[in-house]
Design a protein around this motif. Structure first.
Motif, short mmCIF file in Angstrom:
data_model
loop_
_atom_site.label_atom_id
_atom_site.label_comp_id
_atom_site.label_asym_id
_atom_site.label_seq_id
_atom_site.Cartn_x
_atom_site.Cartn_y
_atom_site.Cartn_z
N GLU A 44 19.40 4.12 -0.90
CA GLU A 44 18.52 3.12 -1.48
C GLU A 44 17.06 3.55 -1.38
O GLU A 44 16.65 4.28 -0.47
CB GLU A 44 18.70 1.77 -0.77
N TYR A 57 4.46 1.81 -3.82
CA TYR A 57 5.40 0.73 -4.11
C TYR A 57 6.48 0.75 -3.04
O TYR A 57 6.89 1.82 -2.59
CB TYR A 57 6.03 0.90 -5.50
N TYR A 58 6.92 -0.45 -2.65
CA TYR A 58 7.88 -0.56 -1.55
C TYR A 58 9.07 -1.43 -1.94
O TYR A 58 8.94 -2.36 -2.74
CB TYR A 58 7.20 -1.20 -0.33
N ALA A 59 10.19 -1.13 -1.32
CA ALA A 59 11.32 -2.03 -1.42
C ALA A 59 10.98 -3.33 -0.70
O ALA A 59 10.22 -3.32 0.28
CB ALA A 59 12.55 -1.39 -0.78
N ASP A 60 11.53 -4.42 -1.17
CA ASP A 60 11.25 -5.72 -0.56
C ASP A 60 11.61 -5.73 0.93
O ASP A 60 10.93 -6.39 1.72
CB ASP A 60 12.04 -6.81 -1.27
N SER A 61 12.64 -5.00 1.28
CA SER A 61 13.13 -5.02 2.66
C SER A 61 12.17 -4.38 3.66
O SER A 61 12.28 -4.63 4.86
CB SER A 61 14.49 -4.33 2.74
N ARG A 63 8.58 -3.92 2.77
CA ARG A 63 7.19 -4.21 2.42
C ARG A 63 6.55 -5.00 3.56
O ARG A 63 7.10 -5.97 4.07
CB ARG A 63 7.12 -4.99 1.12
N GLY A 64 5.36 -4.56 3.94
CA GLY A 64 4.64 -5.21 5.04
C GLY A 64 4.93 -4.59 6.40
O GLY A 64 4.19 -4.84 7.36
N ARG A 65 5.98 -3.80 6.49
CA ARG A 65 6.32 -3.14 7.77
C ARG A 65 6.17 -1.62 7.69
O ARG A 65 5.83 -0.99 8.68
CB ARG A 65 7.78 -3.46 8.15
#
Length: 122
Positions: A44, A57-61, A63-65
């Motif tokens: 993934e 760009y980041y995967a939602d899982s 993002r922020g970490r």
């Protein structure tokens, strides 16, 4: 050629920084990405960064970490992973893609590193 490193065993809530060193003279022309594969799951998308480093760009899982970055002078990309969770346990792969635009599909990437294991223990 891509060489990923920095994986290891970390406790929940901990941090790791992955690196991916790239050989070749055209590193700055590539979009770079990180993917991961957990046991029993498909590979993934995790994050990607433009050739200039100005777009990510980041995967939602994650993002922020997680934070992806690159140093074109060192021909290296990084993935700073904070607040790690057990579900982040996976083999992490770096990849390079020709062309403009951020890419989130593994089939868009032309070259892959060998992977580095990240294990998050609870």
């Amino acid at each position: 050629q891509l060489q990923a490193s920095g994986g290891g065993l970390v406790q929940v809530g901990g941090s790791l920084r992955l690196s991916c060193a790239v050989s070749g003279r055209t590193f700055s022309s590539y979009v770079m990405g990180w993917f991961r594969r957990s046991p029993g799951k498909e590979r993934e998308f995790v994050a990607c960064i433009s050739w200039s480093g100005t777009s990510t760009y980041y995967a939602d899982s994650v993002r922020g970490r997680f934070t992806i970055s690159r140093d074109n002078a060192k021909k290296t990309i990084y993935l700073q992973m904070n607040t790690l969770k057990p579900e982040d346990t996976a083999v992490y792969y770096c990849a390079a893609a020709w062309g403009l635009g951020l890419k989130v599909t593994d089939s868009d990437y032309n070259s892959w590193g060998q992977g580095t294991q990240v294990t998050v223990s609870s």
